[in-house]
Design a protein around this motif. Sequence first.
Motif, PDB file in Angstrom:
ATOM      1  N   GLY A 149     -27.450 -82.388 -42.994  1.00  8.12           N
ATOM      2  CA  GLY A 149     -27.900 -83.703 -43.429  1.00  8.12           C
ATOM      3  C   GLY A 149     -27.947 -84.736 -42.324  1.00  8.12           C
ATOM      4  N   VAL A 150     -27.241 -84.501 -41.219  1.00 12.32           N
ATOM      5  CA  VAL A 150     -27.200 -85.485 -40.129  1.00 12.32           C
ATOM      6  C   VAL A 150     -28.369 -85.323 -39.166  1.00 12.32           C
ATOM      7  CG1 VAL A 150     -24.690 -85.558 -40.252  1.00 12.32           C
ATOM      8  CG2 VAL A 150     -25.783 -84.028 -38.612  1.00 12.32           C
ATOM      9  N   VAL A 151     -29.148 -84.257 -39.326  1.00 14.60           N
ATOM     10  CA  VAL A 151     -30.135 -83.938 -38.290  1.00 14.60           C
ATOM     11  C   VAL A 151     -31.172 -85.044 -38.122  1.00 14.60           C
ATOM     12  CG1 VAL A 151     -31.701 -82.665 -39.830  1.00 14.60           C
ATOM     13  CG2 VAL A 151     -31.634 -82.115 -37.400  1.00 14.60           C
ATOM     14  N   GLY A 152     -31.563 -85.693 -39.218  1.00 10.44           N
ATOM     15  CA  GLY A 152     -32.588 -86.726 -39.115  1.00 10.44           C
ATOM     16  C   GLY A 152     -32.173 -87.885 -38.236  1.00 10.44           C
ATOM     17  N   SER A 153     -31.017 -88.477 -38.544  1.00 12.05           N
ATOM     18  CA  SER A 153     -30.561 -89.618 -37.750  1.00 12.05           C
ATOM     19  C   SER A 153     -30.193 -89.191 -36.334  1.00 12.05           C
ATOM     20  CB  SER A 153     -29.354 -90.273 -38.429  1.00 12.05           C
ATOM     21  OG  SER A 153     -28.311 -89.350 -38.628  1.00 12.05           O
TER      22      SER A 153
ATOM     23  N   ARG B  24     -32.160 -90.538 -32.809  1.00 12.91           N
ATOM     24  CA  ARG B  24     -31.457 -91.230 -31.722  1.00 12.91           C
ATOM     25  C   ARG B  24     -31.339 -90.364 -30.468  1.00 12.91           C
ATOM     26  NH1 ARG B  24     -29.524 -93.077 -36.526  1.00 12.91           N
ATOM     27  NH2 ARG B  24     -29.140 -95.323 -36.666  1.00 12.91           N
ATOM     28  N   GLY B  25     -31.984 -89.207 -30.470  1.00 14.74           N
ATOM     29  CA  GLY B  25     -31.952 -88.346 -29.293  1.00 14.74           C
ATOM     30  C   GLY B  25     -30.641 -87.623 -29.107  1.00 14.74           C
ATOM     31  N   GLY B  26     -29.926 -87.361 -30.219  1.00 19.33           N
ATOM     32  CA  GLY B  26     -28.607 -86.761 -30.105  1.00 19.33           C
ATOM     33  C   GLY B  26     -28.575 -85.248 -30.052  1.00 19.33           C
ATOM     34  N   PHE B  27     -29.576 -84.566 -30.631  1.00 18.08           N
ATOM     35  CA  PHE B  27     -29.574 -83.106 -30.700  1.00 18.08           C
ATOM     36  C   PHE B  27     -30.676 -82.522 -29.815  1.00 18.08           C
ATOM     37  CE2 PHE B  27     -27.596 -82.689 -35.232  1.00 18.08           C
ATOM     38  CZ  PHE B  27     -26.386 -83.144 -34.725  1.00 18.08           C
ATOM     39  N   MET B  28     -30.376 -81.400 -29.210  1.00 16.38           N
ATOM     40  CA  MET B  28     -31.331 -80.722 -28.334  1.00 16.38           C
ATOM     41  C   MET B  28     -32.295 -79.870 -29.147  1.00 16.38           C
ATOM     42  SD  MET B  28     -30.539 -78.040 -25.218  1.00 16.38           S
ATOM     43  CE  MET B  28     -30.419 -76.555 -26.215  1.00 16.38           C
ATOM     44  N   ASP B  29     -33.541 -79.865 -28.735  1.00 13.89           N
ATOM     45  CA  ASP B  29     -34.551 -78.988 -29.316  1.00 13.89           C
ATOM     46  C   ASP B  29     -34.246 -77.551 -28.894  1.00 13.89           C
ATOM     47  OD1 ASP B  29     -36.790 -77.616 -30.153  1.00 13.89           O
ATOM     48  OD2 ASP B  29     -38.212 -78.744 -28.916  1.00 13.89           O
ATOM     49  N   LEU B  30     -34.078 -76.664 -29.879  1.00 15.02           N
ATOM     50  CA  LEU B  30     -33.682 -75.281 -29.596  1.00 15.02           C
ATOM     51  C   LEU B  30     -34.860 -74.315 -29.513  1.00 15.02           C
ATOM     52  CD1 LEU B  30     -30.632 -75.044 -32.043  1.00 15.02           C
ATOM     53  CD2 LEU B  30     -30.581 -75.533 -29.590  1.00 15.02           C
ATOM     54  N   SER B  31     -36.070 -74.820 -29.507  1.00 14.37           N
ATOM     55  CA  SER B  31     -37.255 -73.947 -29.565  1.00 14.37           C
ATOM     56  C   SER B  31     -37.237 -72.877 -28.483  1.00 14.37           C
ATOM     57  CB  SER B  31     -38.529 -74.790 -29.451  1.00 14.37           C
ATOM     58  OG  SER B  31     -38.618 -75.722 -30.495  1.00 14.37           O
ATOM     59  N   GLU B  32     -37.003 -73.291 -27.238  1.00 17.32           N
ATOM     60  CA  GLU B  32     -37.019 -72.330 -26.135  1.00 17.32           C
ATOM     61  C   GLU B  32     -35.868 -71.337 -26.254  1.00 17.32           C
ATOM     62  OE1 GLU B  32     -37.005 -72.292 -21.207  1.00 17.32           O
ATOM     63  OE2 GLU B  32     -37.181 -74.184 -22.329  1.00 17.32           O
TER      64      GLU B  32
ATOM     65  N   ALA C 223     -35.627 -76.698 -53.020  1.00 13.55           N
ATOM     66  CA  ALA C 223     -35.347 -78.137 -52.907  1.00 13.55           C
ATOM     67  C   ALA C 223     -34.348 -78.380 -51.781  1.00 13.55           C
ATOM     68  CB  ALA C 223     -34.796 -78.661 -54.225  1.00 13.55           C
ATOM     69  N   LEU C 224     -34.663 -79.367 -50.942  1.00 12.55           N
ATOM     70  CA  LEU C 224     -33.814 -79.710 -49.800  1.00 12.55           C
ATOM     71  C   LEU C 224     -33.191 -81.085 -49.993  1.00 12.55           C
ATOM     72  CD1 LEU C 224     -36.008 -78.678 -46.729  1.00 12.55           C
ATOM     73  CD2 LEU C 224     -34.196 -77.351 -47.820  1.00 12.55           C
ATOM     74  N   ASP C 225     -31.982 -81.245 -49.464  1.00 15.44           N
ATOM     75  CA  ASP C 225     -31.379 -82.575 -49.430  1.00 15.44           C
ATOM     76  C   ASP C 225     -32.213 -83.493 -48.544  1.00 15.44           C
ATOM     77  OD1 ASP C 225     -29.066 -82.259 -51.034  1.00 15.44           O
ATOM     78  OD2 ASP C 225     -28.109 -81.125 -49.435  1.00 15.44           O
ATOM     79  N   ILE C 226     -32.146 -84.780 -48.848  1.00  6.68           N
ATOM     80  CA  ILE C 226     -32.783 -85.740 -47.946  1.00  6.68           C
ATOM     81  C   ILE C 226     -31.976 -85.769 -46.656  1.00  6.68           C
ATOM     82  CG2 ILE C 226     -33.884 -87.148 -49.703  1.00  6.68           C
ATOM     83  CD1 ILE C 226     -31.494 -89.042 -49.574  1.00  6.68           C
ATOM     84  N   ARG C 227     -32.682 -85.852 -45.541  1.00  7.02           N
ATOM     85  CA  ARG C 227     -32.034 -85.799 -44.222  1.00  7.02           C
ATOM     86  C   ARG C 227     -32.560 -86.931 -43.352  1.00  7.02           C
ATOM     87  NH1 ARG C 227     -33.399 -80.103 -42.001  1.00  7.02           N
ATOM     88  NH2 ARG C 227     -35.387 -80.597 -42.989  1.00  7.02           N
ATOM     89  N   PHE C 228     -32.200 -88.143 -43.768  1.00  9.26           N
ATOM     90  CA  PHE C 228     -32.586 -89.303 -42.976  1.00  9.26           C
ATOM     91  C   PHE C 228     -31.500 -90.361 -43.116  1.00  9.26           C
ATOM     92  CE2 PHE C 228     -35.047 -89.539 -47.016  1.00  9.26           C
ATOM     93  CZ  PHE C 228     -34.412 -90.630 -47.610  1.00  9.26           C
ATOM     94  N   PRO C 229     -31.478 -91.372 -42.261  1.00 12.67           N
ATOM     95  CA  PRO C 229     -30.442 -92.411 -42.335  1.00 12.67           C
ATOM     96  C   PRO C 229     -30.384 -93.036 -43.727  1.00 12.67           C
ATOM     97  CG  PRO C 229     -31.710 -92.650 -40.322  1.00 12.67           C
ATOM     98  CD  PRO C 229     -32.403 -91.598 -41.126  1.00 12.67           C
ATOM     99  N   GLN C 230     -29.191 -93.420 -44.130  1.00  7.61           N
ATOM    100  CA  GLN C 230     -28.918 -94.019 -45.435  1.00  7.61           C
ATOM    101  C   GLN C 230     -28.842 -92.996 -46.568  1.00  7.61           C
ATOM    102  OE1 GLN C 230     -28.376 -97.546 -45.249  1.00  7.61           O
ATOM    103  NE2 GLN C 230     -28.522 -96.889 -43.128  1.00  7.61           N
ATOM    104  N   GLU C 231     -28.926 -91.714 -46.237  1.00 11.47           N
ATOM    105  CA  GLU C 231     -28.863 -90.717 -47.305  1.00 11.47           C
ATOM    106  C   GLU C 231     -27.516 -90.766 -48.015  1.00 11.47           C
ATOM    107  OE1 GLU C 231     -26.997 -87.734 -47.367  1.00 11.47           O
ATOM    108  OE2 GLU C 231     -26.009 -87.974 -45.408  1.00 11.47           O
TER     109      GLU C 231
END
Length: 859
Positions: free
Chosen positions: A103-107, A111-119, A446-454
Amino acid sequence: SLSPANVGGLSRASVSGCCQCEDAITNEEAGVITIRVLSAGGETFRHIYEMIETGAREFEVEMDGRVSIVVEEVANLNQLADEIRNNAILDVAYFDGFVSNPGVVGSAVTRGGFMDLSEFVRESLDLDWLDILPAFRDSVLVYDGKPYMFPLDGDVHSLFYRRDVLEHFNLSVPRTWDEYVEVAKSTHGQTFNGTRLDGSCVGRAKHSVGQYYANLVLSSHSQALGTKSGFLFDVQDMTPLAGEALAETIRQLEEQNRYGSEDELETIGGGEDVSQNIKRFIADGACVLTYNWGDNFKRHLSSDSKVMSVVGVAPTPGSTKILDRSTGKLVPCTAEICPYSEDHPDIGRVNRAPYAAFGGWAAAVANNDSPLRQRSTSDFFAFVSSSRESRLGVIPNATGMLFNGQDPFRSSHLIVEEWMDQGYTQEGVESYLDTILTSLSSKNLALDIRFPQEDKIMDVLDAKIHDHLKRVRSNKIAEADRERERLAVANAISDEWESIIKNYDNDGRGVEPGILELYQKSLNIYKPPHDYNYIGNMRYYGWTIASIAVVLSLVMGIWVLKNRSNRIVRASQPIFLGLICLGSFLMAAGIYPLNIDDENFSIRGCNIACMATPWFIGCGFSVSFSSLLAKTIRINRLFGAATKFARITVTVKDVMKPFVAFTSVNVVLLLIWTLVNPLVFVRHEISITSSFGICEPKYFSGVRLIPIVLFGVLNCCTLVVANIQAYRARRISDEYSESKFVFISLVSILQAVVLGAPVAFITVEHPRIFTCVVSSFVFIITTTLLLLIFVPKILLLRKKIKEKKAQEEKRTATTGDGAGAAATTRSKDSNAMGYAVGFRANFSSEDKDKKLEHLAALL
């Protein structure tokens, strides 16, 4: 899976200043990299912290001591989210990785906190990304189309029921929430094997996990078009999907609570030992139905269980009605509006929306870390997430006490034999794993909302519904008023949600993306603002000038038809003038399809418009310019040897020959062009955020381009030849100065082509400018042609009419003096009469010779 007694708390762990990071984290002399990981922990999430701590020690052994893992913990999820945000604003990350819920992934990503794991996902063998179940691989761990988290646990709600009780009372496994209530009602209060039964057992204490259970029921009423359509908010405008859907959800929860234990609203849910869902169902053996994470199945064979081998597992129930988002009303499910529904002959179509509640536990790597540290942290999380390492936690011993909350999240976790080796029965395992696979493979997950203020949004849902259920349970709301109260609660929740979103958007305006953008990214449907370079409102400019030119062509054509017997019109040949009008009309009509693109029309419509434009303009050009060319050639032929003649004649046959030849060749070339290599509408990407649409040949091979090249060369040559002929005839003085005006019009058109063609070429990637230039270019050609050919004739005709009218008025005025004038005339001297007669005779003879010479030249 989630088993919190309390997910709240806003305390913040202080992060030490990064001036000490180098000493605390990296011992370069020893060649050891120390990775610092922050995990959920404390009393509530102790099992998660211990899982990561165990994995850390094993990874250190795997790496022969080259990497050291330091695992720190925080007591609640809000505190963990705060630390993730704090870490993101540092120049160099203090924590290298985090273990949290998705659930924290959106915020965090915002804010640039998590690294893109694509590679890393593409390269890592330990992670084995394709072994991860689709729900996590494609949705839960992914944000804005990119993977940001490693799976450590797979969460989805399932229905758990007592097989023995349902068989005893001859009841079926519920397929809908209405059937769930009917089963609960039929068994509630009954005695079975000496135990008084509760029909349903779901812990709904405030600030526990009640919001997840409300979401579960709501999603089956509000989401039918797949995961990406969302179930809490409309994906187009963030309108809350409440209304009748949420009111019906509240009714269902009321009924479930009615047939549950009396303390249901005071006891927690989830997977803890004291949870209503676990204790009443497993330890007490007093519950018929419940829904929960996978803990119910993994605990049902434990030593304190009273439901050994009689627990059934099935997908959570669904609904036969779905929310119509345009009206806010519930409507019956059909194959069209519920494409993922199941058809049951007795009850109709049932829409299920399996709910990946909480999303399981997952790990993320700090984005503001060094590449070496990011790689080491990623290797550690891939190791913990690997099938080999996670198997023990996901498939614990059936009778043991090690339950860390991990549920299946890989295909390799769904091997029946491995579960049976741990002591689970085949029948139970098969039903459990089939349910997990069916749910986590659903297109309507169905997915939980994953954005600030959730967290605020979920708190509102939990608190409002809990308070309402408590009032209903204590009979503070009369039965007759409950329907109205449900809708009032649903509307109040919706209003508070809208207020939370509005406040966030207003506070972050111009600094952070709005909630709608973040919501769309969480569902992987966000498209960045894209400049399609549509023609837009410029089309109305094109259509306006096209209409002016079309009307002008019609007006001139009507004028020719009306005055075709007049000497001025006959002198220029009515058919010649009519062809000018027809050609101008067709060229002007070509502006209409020129201003069509895929903003308001289908691709098929655009393809038709692409080819219609050269047909209209090409045919109009050939019709008009064949007439002009024929006339200028004829004028030059008549006056090449004798420029003294004042009157010229161009026959119908003279005009029709070049007209038929030139037009026929043009039509043939256009027909070949259309059949062999038609123009089609193609959209070209300039960048991720910009593209343009243009008509271009379907094929670019040399042979297929021949008709297009020939068509262009033919019409260009015609224009040049017509200008040459007009130049030669520019000083020929015909009766109405027509040669001069033909020359001026052709020169003007040539100038428009010479100046307009390069501009059109360099603006081809800017459709608004391109269509404006080409439309104006065609408009100039048509209006120049019409005005210079017709206006002088119209003015001359008006002049002649005025002169004729003046003569008639003068003749009428002198009629009254006719008798006196006649007497005076008769008294004239006979010599004067003789002179006049002699003058007329001499004049007539000379004029007769000139007329004969003129006629001979024409013949």
